[in-house]
Scaffold this motif. Structure first.
Motif, PDB file in Angstrom:
ATOM      1  N   SER A  74      57.253  43.220  44.770  1.00 26.13           N
ATOM      2  CA  SER A  74      55.832  43.028  45.003  1.00 26.13           C
ATOM      3  C   SER A  74      55.022  42.376  44.010  1.00 26.13           C
ATOM      4  O   SER A  74      55.400  42.572  42.594  1.00 26.13           O
ATOM      5  CB  SER A  74      55.279  44.096  45.349  1.00 26.13           C
ATOM      6  N   MET A  75      53.986  42.042  44.100  1.00 31.65           N
ATOM      7  CA  MET A  75      52.956  41.495  42.939  1.00 31.65           C
ATOM      8  C   MET A  75      51.612  41.455  43.584  1.00 31.65           C
ATOM      9  O   MET A  75      51.568  41.347  44.703  1.00 31.65           O
ATOM     10  CB  MET A  75      53.406  39.967  42.680  1.00 31.65           C
ATOM     11  N   VAL A  76      50.672  41.746  42.695  1.00 28.04           N
ATOM     12  CA  VAL A  76      49.298  41.486  43.148  1.00 28.04           C
ATOM     13  C   VAL A  76      48.663  40.226  42.478  1.00 28.04           C
ATOM     14  O   VAL A  76      48.873  40.076  41.191  1.00 28.04           O
ATOM     15  CB  VAL A  76      48.398  42.548  42.489  1.00 28.04           C
ATOM     16  N   ILE A  77      48.073  39.302  43.166  1.00 27.22           N
ATOM     17  CA  ILE A  77      47.367  38.109  42.479  1.00 27.22           C
ATOM     18  C   ILE A  77      45.938  38.446  42.621  1.00 27.22           C
ATOM     19  O   ILE A  77      45.292  38.319  43.843  1.00 27.22           O
ATOM     20  CB  ILE A  77      47.999  36.870  43.235  1.00 27.22           C
ATOM     21  N   ASN A  78      45.047  38.260  41.722  1.00 32.00           N
ATOM     22  CA  ASN A  78      43.689  38.651  41.774  1.00 32.00           C
ATOM     23  C   ASN A  78      42.636  37.272  41.370  1.00 32.00           C
ATOM     24  O   ASN A  78      43.349  36.344  41.143  1.00 32.00           O
ATOM     25  CB  ASN A  78      43.330  39.477  40.466  1.00 32.00           C
ATOM     26  N   ILE A 115      47.879  41.290  47.657  1.00 28.32           N
ATOM     27  CA  ILE A 115      49.341  41.947  47.016  1.00 28.32           C
ATOM     28  C   ILE A 115      50.192  41.582  48.170  1.00 28.32           C
ATOM     29  O   ILE A 115      50.020  41.521  49.496  1.00 28.32           O
ATOM     30  CB  ILE A 115      49.028  43.825  47.408  1.00 28.32           C
ATOM     31  N   HIS A 147      54.397  41.567  49.352  1.00 29.70           N
ATOM     32  CA  HIS A 147      55.726  42.065  49.266  1.00 29.70           C
ATOM     33  C   HIS A 147      56.578  41.150  49.911  1.00 29.70           C
ATOM     34  O   HIS A 147      56.547  40.363  50.805  1.00 29.70           O
ATOM     35  CB  HIS A 147      55.830  43.438  50.120  1.00 29.70           C
ATOM     36  N   ASP A 187      55.147  38.840  52.494  1.00 30.94           N
ATOM     37  CA  ASP A 187      54.109  39.481  53.536  1.00 30.94           C
ATOM     38  C   ASP A 187      52.739  39.766  52.476  1.00 30.94           C
ATOM     39  O   ASP A 187      52.715  40.549  51.600  1.00 30.94           O
ATOM     40  CB  ASP A 187      54.717  40.728  53.766  1.00 30.94           C
ATOM     41  N   LEU A 219      49.119  40.886  51.978  1.00 33.19           N
ATOM     42  CA  LEU A 219      47.936  41.631  52.638  1.00 33.19           C
ATOM     43  C   LEU A 219      46.753  41.531  51.491  1.00 33.19           C
ATOM     44  O   LEU A 219      47.015  41.152  50.451  1.00 33.19           O
ATOM     45  CB  LEU A 219      48.432  42.962  52.336  1.00 33.19           C
ATOM     46  N   VAL A 269      44.093  50.057  43.518  1.00 37.72           N
ATOM     47  CA  VAL A 269      44.418  48.770  44.416  1.00 37.72           C
ATOM     48  C   VAL A 269      45.236  49.120  45.654  1.00 37.72           C
ATOM     49  O   VAL A 269      46.400  49.716  45.456  1.00 37.72           O
ATOM     50  CB  VAL A 269      45.164  47.588  43.826  1.00 37.72           C
ATOM     51  N   GLN A 270      44.601  49.239  46.962  1.00 37.01           N
ATOM     52  CA  GLN A 270      45.385  49.718  48.112  1.00 37.01           C
ATOM     53  C   GLN A 270      45.421  48.551  48.991  1.00 37.01           C
ATOM     54  O   GLN A 270      44.685  47.363  48.787  1.00 37.01           O
ATOM     55  CB  GLN A 270      44.499  50.640  48.806  1.00 37.01           C
ATOM     56  N   GLU A 271      46.476  48.731  49.928  1.00 32.34           N
ATOM     57  CA  GLU A 271      46.803  47.546  51.023  1.00 32.34           C
ATOM     58  C   GLU A 271      45.826  47.352  51.749  1.00 32.34           C
ATOM     59  O   GLU A 271      45.500  48.497  52.331  1.00 32.34           O
ATOM     60  CB  GLU A 271      48.254  47.605  51.589  1.00 32.34           C
TER      61      GLU A 271
END
Lengths: 157, 157
Positions: A37-41, A53, A55, A80, A82, A91-93
């Motif tokens: 997974s990764m978060v792109i801001n 975020i 997955h 995927d 979100l 940080v939540q989905e």
């Protein structure tokens, strides 16, 4: 049909034949193996396309591919994406933005490294974000990863 | 052994019996179904305990439990906590901090809602972070969720 008309039809045929075969929606992918997974801001160069975020999920054949470095026909990888809902230090989905798909079939998607690329919008199984634009919208960037069979992600243990 | 000594032994026995049964390491959980994920950043009240990016995984019985709201014996939920490596407008997964486990067995872990709680440090399958402290270290907070069989997470579609 006379000979000239037949030749015109034959000459036009490759243009139709070059349209990529549609990539099927990846049914039940939420039960597949979670790869990473990764978060792109906001502010990231890929934010417009992939902000949030994400997955990655792999079916069994794709898992073999991650191990072997080369993916067999039938391998499917799902990206995927979100919304990333930022709260106070958390940080939540959030809602699903797109279900990105890479589906391997060396013959069907010969023109794009043997991979069919598609994006299904939000929670839709039918609204397609990529369609006939896979070569420019997806493959152009994935060619960087030719040595890894055009895949960016790696299985995180 | 005289009668008084025997009585002392019997009186002491419940203290030993109350020690919780050890929770087994959740072999192959990375192939289980991914339930949901979250990032907990510095400043969050749970940062010291759970700071980083975590993923929840469920075995088949735990998946049934998420649907039913009540978890059968044999249900196992894993809380897989990784470092959150913050780059420029991106958060990536880092080293594993702990593999948290909830393992349902109504008899074995009767004293803590039918759940065995454990944490395996980093990538170790043997170094235990909770051990005999499950009641205070885990269950005390999970009691808030009694109506949901002591589980905080919900399956994200």
């Amino acid at each position: 049909m006379n000979r000239i008309a037949l030749l015109l039809v034959l000459a036009a045929a490759p243009a139709f034949a070059a349209d990529p075969s549609p990539v099927p929606y990846p049914e039940s992918y939420r039960g597949w193996t979670h790869v990473k997974s990764m978060v792109i801001n906001p502010g990231h160069p890929l934010y417009d396309a992939f902000g949030g975020i994400h997955h990655l999920y792999a079916n069994k054949k794709a898992l073999e591919g991650y191990k072997a470095g080369k993916f067999p026909d039938g391998a499917v990888i799902v990206f995927d994406l979100l919304e990333a809902n930022t709260g106070t230090n958390v940080v939540q989905e959030g809602a699903r933005k797109v279900v990105g798909v890479m589906h391997k079939d060396a013959k069907k998607w010969k023109g794009t490294g043997g991979w069919g690329f598609e994006g299904f919008k939000g929670d839709s199984r039918t609204e397609r974000a990529v369609g006939a634009n896979a070569a420019s919208a997806c493959y152009a960037c994935h060619t960087q990863q030719k040595e890894r069979d055009f895949v960016f992600s790696a299985y995180r243990k």
